[in-house]
Structures are given as structure tokens and as C-alpha cells.
Design an enzyme around this catalytic site. Sequence first.
Site, PDB file in Angstrom:
ATOM      1  CE1 TYR B 175       0.102  -3.303  -0.895  1.00 45.45           C
ATOM      2  CE2 TYR B 175      -0.048  -3.551  -3.275  1.00 45.45           C
ATOM      3  CZ  TYR B 175      -0.419  -2.896  -2.107  1.00 45.45           C
ATOM      4  OH  TYR B 175      -1.283  -1.843  -2.175  1.00 45.45           O
ATOM      5  CB  CYS B 176       5.273  -3.899  -5.923  1.00 45.75           C
ATOM      6  SG  CYS B 176       6.406  -5.090  -6.577  1.00 45.75           S
ATOM      7  NE  ARG B 177       5.494  -2.676 -11.798  1.00 45.67           N
ATOM      8  CZ  ARG B 177       6.067  -1.468 -11.952  1.00 45.67           C
ATOM      9  NH1 ARG B 177       5.338  -0.397 -11.970  1.00 45.67           N
ATOM     10  NH2 ARG B 177       7.349  -1.376 -12.107  1.00 45.67           N
ATOM     11  CB  CYS B 181       6.603  -6.735  -8.609  1.00 47.43           C
ATOM     12  SG  CYS B 181       6.961  -4.991  -8.692  1.00 47.43           S
TER      13      CYS B 181
END
Lengths: 236, 236
Positions: B175-177, B181
Site C-alpha cells: 500500500y502507499c498514499r 498512489c
Amino acid sequence: MTNPKSEIFEQFAELARVLGQGNRLELLEHAAQGERSVERLAQLTGLSLANASQHLQVLRRAGFVRSRRDGKRMLYRLGDGPVIELLGALRRYAEHSRAEVRGIVSRYFGRLDSLEPVSREVLLQRLGDGGGVLLDVRPEDEFALGHLPGALNIPFADLERRLAELPKDTQIVAYCRGPYCVLSFEAVAALRAKGYDIKRLEDGFPEWKAAGLPVGTVIATPRPARSLSASAASSR
Amino acid sequence: MTNPKSEIFEQFAELARVLGQGNRLELLEHAAQGERSVERLAQLTGLSLANASQHLQVLRRAGFVRSRRDGKRMLYRLGDGPVIELLGALRRYAEHSRAEVRGIVSRYFGRLDSLEPVSREVLLQRLGDGGGVLLDVRPEDEFALGHLPGALNIPFADLERRLAELPKDTQIVAYCRGPYCVLSFEAVAALRAKGYDIKRLEDGFPEWKAAGLPVGTVIATPRPARSLSASAASSR
DNA sequence: TGGTCATTCAATCAATAGCTTGACTGATTG
DNA sequence: CAATCAGTCAAGCTATTGATTGAATGACCA
């Protein structure tokens, strides 16, 4: 802008921009009641025909409405994406963070308790219990295009004249075109002043329908008869 | 416009207009990771300082972000209304009705299955079962500001170098932002090409936090130490 | 107290959006 | 097939928006 992230954001922004215009939001609310011609939508919103037409095309390009031709008129209805959900999120955000919104409501309609309306769930349960009357204050033609099952239709304009049809002893729940449709606010204010026990439904017809709940129609018209239904559409 | 209904719609439209600009949406996503200075936000988005500042003020007036002064810098963070919910609704609508959005994703990141990521619920269950590694591919400073509990932080830029830290036999969820993302898309593409069993989490950190789920931080800093944390914030 | 740093403000300019007007198109009707 | 009706298109005007530049503010530091 060859960056995919910026492109995605630009796409989102484009959609948001389409909603960033009061007139378009108003057209959208009316189109959400059921299929309507451009002329009728222009009339309902008070826009010029050409202007309404242009806004509707903007809405269509963004998928918020769809259109089909019926003879020489063009009928617009709500698109089939999660439009109502998006508008609902916008409304909830606005209620949370814009004092103006709450201000307008209380300034025009008095009590802040108008902001604490009956939810769909509560309504369903109450109707199941047999108590309560459900009141649709939209014009007859909109009622005909679809309404909550079992609702009594008294257009706001006729309310004074048809008071006799409403019980004083059980609670009434009124609804109209959407969460901020003025008709239901005014109906609640007017009837409350006369001593009725009345509350506003949180949602309007489009939200009910979007939630997949059953919908009643006056005449079963899968493809509404052309000139007949058109000439009937004239109240308010 | 003395009509209350038009006023309400105008209020809604004003909010939508604020979201109707790609740069602002991008700033918003970065602010959603945690508190950030104007300079940093400008840097992250590639905007000029003055331009970023002005956009941030527009976002603030609409309540999408809040700001506070910390010494001579101004820190912006996400507002406390249902911002993430609104952005989520916008995203879901876009995914439904804009072929462009799906197109961009598949054009840049190959497979459409990138659009069928792991949901929060599935992740929670899988982590509960003990299987799987949770991978946070954001830069270290963002990870430090808050992350999903138990996540392993390997910034995307370091991924190649630190492959040894990742297991080949269990599934990885990256996952990220946020849902779009690019980092997590690219991480999935890169690692999948190397034979890893990796999927993308549907959400990013802000959505997780907005859902009220527990959040881990590197150092417990209710009010981050001024110059220290500022100098640490420099990766990517 | 003067200098520096981070940010905001003010002025300016180009691009865009919304509205109006009048011409145009497509379907129906006599 | 001409007339009519419903809607769209095109052009033009004004207001608004986004970006840039350089000056102004506010907080810290020596």
C-alpha cells in the site's frame, strides 16, 4: 502531464468541476426524479433553454445523466453510476464543515431540528409497525414518475386545501426531491405550525431509489406514452 | 440568489469546485499522509511555493485541510470532516463511469487486475491468520508520520536493493498514499515481474486512518520535535 | 536590532467557464 | 414538402481561475 498520477487526479478533478456549479446540481436533482425534457428542466430550474441544454450536455459527458430521444424531445435522466452516493458524500461533507449550510437551513426554516430528520431505517421500521403516514409533497407529475410505496401525494401547493386528508393523531413523515428539497422543509414548517406531528425524511426519492428499495408508480409505464404523459406534466 | 435552495446548491458547488483541480487533489493526498510544511508540499507536487500556498489556502477555506504554525513554518494536515469519504465517493464514481480512469491504470500498469485489489476487510482477516506480509512503499518520513500496524517499510526507491527482506513464499500486500498512489502500482508491477506473490491494498494510509483503525508511528510524537523531524524529512 | 527563512499577499496575464443571442438541425405534423 | 417544434451549435462577451513574479509579513536567530 504525462505522469499517470496527475492524469488520474486530473480525471477526478474534471468530474468535480462538473459538480462545481449550482445550476448543474439543481438540474441533476430534477433529472434524478425521473425522465424529463430539456424544456421542462429549464423551466424547473429557471434557466434559459440553451443554457440548460449546455449544462445537461456537460453533465452527460461526465456520465451524471443519460439522455434518449423520444420523438422530437430529448429526455434526460440520472446516469447509472453511483451519482447519488457521490452527491450524498458531498452533502454530508458540507453539513459537517460548512457553517453556511447549517446556517441557511436554520435561517430559512427555523429550528435546527430540521437537520435531524428521520432516517430511511427508522421510516421503514415505523411503517412496518403500521403507524405513521408517509407524505410526498412533490408535484403530481413527479410523483407519477416514481415514489415511495404507500406514500400519499399532496403537492406542496395544494397542502392548505387538502389538510383534511392528514391525520392529527399519528406522526407524518414528509419527503420530496432530495435532502435539501425546500418543499419538504416548508411542508414541515407549515404543518408543524398547525399542530401536526410531522418530521422530514432525511432522503428524497432519488436516494430511496438508489438504495435499491421498492418504488411505486401511478401507471406502469415502462416507456411512457408520448403526448399523454407530456401534457400531464404541468403542475407546480 | 435569495432562494435557499439555490444557496444550498451554491454552497455544495463551491466545495466541489475546490476539488475541481488536479493540483489541489494532489496536495490533499499528500496532506492526508500527515502534517507537512508548505515547502514540502510544494516540493512533493512540483508546484511553485506561492502557487502551492495559494492552493492550500483554498483547500483550507473549504475545510479540506487545517493548518497550524510551528515556529516559522506552517504545517498543513487533513481537515477533520469526512474528506476521505468524499474523495472515496469521487473515486468510485470515476472508476464506474470514466473509461479514461480504467484506461490510464491499465495503460501504465498493465493488467486490469490492478483494479481488483485487496480490501481492508480481507487484509485484516489475512493478517489475523498470521499469513502475509504488509508492505509500505512510501518514503521513510511519511511512514514515520503514521502507518498500518505491523507494516514493513521499504520505500519504492530502495525496493531493488532490499529485495532480500521480502519472502517469496507468502503473499505480500502493498500500500502507499492512497488508492491511486503510483508507488504501490509500480511496486506490484516490479515485484510481480520478479515472481513475488503480491497484491495491492485497495486503500492507502489515509483511508485506513479515516476508518478509525489503529495506526502505528515510529516515535510517539504528539507534537513533533521541531528541527529534528524536519531534517529527517528528506527522502524521495 | 538587523538578517534570514517560510509563507503570504498583490498585481498581472493568459486561459477557461458561463451566459446570451441567433442561426442551424432533426423529427413530426398538416 | 413546407411549417413547426425541441434541442443543439457557434460566436461573442464578461467574469473567474490558475499561474507567475516580486514585494510584504511574521517568527526566529545571532
